[in-house]
Write an enzyme that holds these catalytic residues in place. Sequence first.
Site, PDB file in Angstrom:
ATOM      1  N   GLU A  30      16.810 -19.146  29.110  1.00  0.00           N
ATOM      2  CA  GLU A  30      16.779 -20.590  29.563  1.00  0.00           C
ATOM      3  C   GLU A  30      16.915 -20.334  30.436  1.00  0.00           C
ATOM      4  O   GLU A  30      17.942 -20.183  31.157  1.00  0.00           O
ATOM      5  CB  GLU A  30      18.077 -21.447  28.537  1.00  0.00           C
ATOM      6  CG  GLU A  30      17.575 -21.768  27.136  1.00  0.00           C
ATOM      7  CD  GLU A  30      17.010 -22.148  27.044  1.00  0.00           C
ATOM      8  OE1 GLU A  30      16.044 -23.074  28.223  1.00  0.00           O
ATOM      9  OE2 GLU A  30      16.821 -22.351  25.307  1.00  0.00           O
ATOM     10  N   LYS A  82      29.639 -13.684  26.064  1.00  0.00           N
ATOM     11  CA  LYS A  82      30.373 -13.167  27.884  1.00  0.00           C
ATOM     12  C   LYS A  82      29.466 -14.847  29.162  1.00  0.00           C
ATOM     13  O   LYS A  82      28.406 -15.085  28.798  1.00  0.00           O
ATOM     14  CB  LYS A  82      29.137 -12.582  28.056  1.00  0.00           C
ATOM     15  CG  LYS A  82      29.557 -12.222  29.431  1.00  0.00           C
ATOM     16  CD  LYS A  82      28.359 -11.472  30.168  1.00  0.00           C
ATOM     17  CE  LYS A  82      28.247 -11.924  32.061  1.00  0.00           C
ATOM     18  NZ  LYS A  82      29.415 -12.177  32.315  1.00  0.00           N
TER      19      LYS A  82
HETATM   20  P1  NAD Z   1      23.078 -16.163  36.714  1.00  0.00           P
HETATM   21  O1  NAD Z   1      21.806 -15.839  36.505  1.00  0.00           O
HETATM   22  O2  NAD Z   1      23.788 -15.644  37.980  1.00  0.00           O
HETATM   23  O3  NAD Z   1      24.759 -15.679  35.483  1.00  0.00           O
HETATM   24  C1  NAD Z   1      24.160 -16.310  34.680  1.00  0.00           C
HETATM   25  C2  NAD Z   1      24.682 -15.321  33.175  1.00  0.00           C
HETATM   26  O4  NAD Z   1      24.696 -13.841  33.024  1.00  0.00           O
HETATM   27  C3  NAD Z   1      26.806 -15.222  33.913  1.00  0.00           C
HETATM   28  O5  NAD Z   1      27.026 -14.651  33.032  1.00  0.00           O
HETATM   29  C4  NAD Z   1      26.375 -13.864  34.749  1.00  0.00           C
HETATM   30  O6  NAD Z   1      27.764 -13.132  34.715  1.00  0.00           O
HETATM   31  C5  NAD Z   1      25.453 -12.375  33.820  1.00  0.00           C
HETATM   32  N1  NAD Z   1      24.412 -12.194  34.350  1.00  0.00           N
HETATM   33  C6  NAD Z   1      24.248 -11.654  35.446  1.00  0.00           C
HETATM   34  N2  NAD Z   1      23.761 -10.513  36.118  1.00  0.00           N
HETATM   35  C7  NAD Z   1      23.030 -10.511  34.480  1.00  0.00           C
HETATM   36  C8  NAD Z   1      22.412  -9.138  33.925  1.00  0.00           C
HETATM   37  N3  NAD Z   1      21.903  -8.022  35.359  1.00  0.00           N
HETATM   38  N4  NAD Z   1      22.613  -9.103  32.694  1.00  0.00           N
HETATM   39  C9  NAD Z   1      22.982  -9.657  31.927  1.00  0.00           C
HETATM   40  N5  NAD Z   1      23.557 -10.693  32.592  1.00  0.00           N
HETATM   41  C10 NAD Z   1      23.881 -10.560  34.030  1.00  0.00           C
HETATM   42  O7  NAD Z   1      23.117 -17.920  36.420  1.00  0.00           O
HETATM   43  P2  NAD Z   1      24.303 -18.622  37.440  1.00  0.00           P
HETATM   44  O8  NAD Z   1      24.434 -18.788  38.890  1.00  0.00           O
HETATM   45  O9  NAD Z   1      25.341 -18.445  36.553  1.00  0.00           O
HETATM   46  O10 NAD Z   1      23.832 -20.165  36.892  1.00  0.00           O
HETATM   47  C11 NAD Z   1      23.010 -20.689  37.307  1.00  0.00           C
HETATM   48  C12 NAD Z   1      21.589 -20.342  36.558  1.00  0.00           C
HETATM   49  O11 NAD Z   1      21.315 -21.373  35.469  1.00  0.00           O
HETATM   50  C13 NAD Z   1      20.584 -22.262  37.244  1.00  0.00           C
HETATM   51  O12 NAD Z   1      19.012 -21.161  37.678  1.00  0.00           O
HETATM   52  C14 NAD Z   1      20.200 -23.031  36.249  1.00  0.00           C
HETATM   53  O13 NAD Z   1      19.258 -23.957  36.379  1.00  0.00           O
HETATM   54  C15 NAD Z   1      20.084 -21.938  35.434  1.00  0.00           C
HETATM   55  N6  NAD Z   1      20.838 -22.948  34.014  1.00  0.00           N
HETATM   56  C16 NAD Z   1      19.795 -22.809  32.911  1.00  0.00           C
HETATM   57  C17 NAD Z   1      20.023 -23.576  31.826  1.00  0.00           C
HETATM   58  C18 NAD Z   1      18.696 -23.652  30.818  1.00  0.00           C
HETATM   59  O14 NAD Z   1      19.054 -23.978  29.534  1.00  0.00           O
HETATM   60  N7  NAD Z   1      16.979 -23.909  31.603  1.00  0.00           N
HETATM   61  C19 NAD Z   1      21.114 -24.288  31.717  1.00  0.00           C
HETATM   62  C20 NAD Z   1      21.980 -24.212  32.657  1.00  0.00           C
HETATM   63  C21 NAD Z   1      22.031 -23.046  33.821  1.00  0.00           C
END
Ligand code: NAD
Length: 476
Positions: free
Chosen positions: A244, A169
């Site tokens: 992650e 997704k």
């Molecule tokens: P997010 O958590 O809002 O969303 C990530 C994904 O999860 C999206 O596809 C979203 O639609 C989905 N999602 C949202 N709610 C969900 C739920 N309840 N159940 C399952 N899936 C759900 O994060 P974002 O704003 O897209 O990304 C930014 C964050 O990601 C930052 O905190 C960043 O540090 C982190 N990040 C971490 C890494 C790593 O490898 N550690 C890499 C890149 C980004």
Amino acid sequence: MKMLINGERRDSVSGRIFPVHNPATGDVVGEAPLGGEDDVVSAIEAAGEAFPDWAAKSPRDRAKVLFLAAGEVRRRNTDLAALLTAEQGKPIREAVDEINGFANILEYYHGISAVPRGEFANLKGYGRTTVWRRPLGICGAIIPWNMPAIIMGWKIGAALAAGNTVVLKPARTAPLTCMRLAEILGEAGLPPGVLNVVTGPGETVGREIARNPAIRKVSFTGEVETGRQVALDAAPALKRLTLELGGSDPMIVCDDADIGKAVEGVIRGRFYNCGQVCTAVKRLYVDESIADEFVRRLTARVEEIVVGNGMDRGVGMGPLNNRAGLERVVDVVDAARERDEGEIVAGGRVPEGEQYKRGFFFLPTLVAGVSHDSVLFSEEVFGPVLPIAAVSGLDEALELANNSRYGLGASVWTRSADVIARATEELDAGIVWVNQHLRIPPEVPFGGTKASGIGRENGSRALDEYSEEKAVLVRL
Ligand code: NAD
């Protein structure tokens, strides 16, 4: 574009779609089906049917598909990078890098996955003992919008090479490049159903991936709170999890550092992808003896960064990817300003000018002399804002660096072997860089300590994370 389920381009069951906007201009760059739980269930069925044949293939045959796909991705880099910039906002040269990065990951797993794995021993009293590795089955992958191609590669490279099938997704605001990459894998010979892409909201599509018991492992990249929700949803089915999550990487600049190189390290480390990188430099600690000079040189360099549409020549930093992200950055900088938590020495606001009106732009921002209890230090700021503090030496720098709920990456900038020895030992992070920051080759395991997550991606052991052992003891 359509979702990819069972090798077919499909609409969502509901027939609804959502637009994807260019964050620099507000223009619609494409659309994707608004999937829901039913679509995830179809994708799981397809992945379940495809699994036995894919798992039964020789590792070499699976790896060959990854290699052919990587070549095709490289050939189409120009178009893929333009699509990535259009939906995500990053400067085109960063998009070119990211698409190549996706190909690098597939090639890496092609290279290592054909090496036979497993163990053998003749255990006295038990007979010939072998330990096999078998794929897990259907794996779920949930990814964010900041580096969609690279993170897709991290999720699918090892999973597919190890013989699993995948339901992926992408994020709502950057799904198109992932959809195109999945199509290319299909064209390169990936059998139908081995990789399925379902687009739509996290609340429905994401949660169904986390919950559905047919999925044996979920690998999630995103925010800490979302990761916690995924873990809760996955718990009843006792799934394997890789999380992650966020980061707030410290960068420590010692008194003997090469200042010019460290300044360039900050420029790349903090402002790459408009600061929206999990391992971006999010806290800067500079030895007090060089702090004034460092901030002066860094400020001059930051002011040279050209902000604009990532497709335009000479642009060094694009917009943030979405309105919510921009609003969070504006709020956190305003709060720091109101509470007088530091001095804004560069940026600190939305840029002025007609060309910025329809996009999510924010100027590259430096805040010097930030107090240690500021939210700029304690929370992850996912945008182009860098808090800076002067420190009295390595002891204080290491203490402050480790004083965070996150533990993703960290870097130290020095010429001293003693400092390197101490910092690499004491920094509490999943990855520690010396005289560099940010770069993550597929060869090394990647992941965080503390709230930054659970498990690792990349490296040869990711193949273990996508397989399970079976011990076989034979007495003749
Ligand atoms: P997010 O958590 O809002 O969303 C990530 C994904 O999860 C999206 O596809 C979203 O639609 C989905 N999602 C949202 N709610 C969900 C739920 N309840 N159940 C399952 N899936 C759900 O994060 P974002 O704003 O897209 O990304 C930014 C964050 O990601 C930052 O905190 C960043 O540090 C982190 N990040 C971490 C890494 C790593 O490898 N550690 C890499 C890149 C980004």
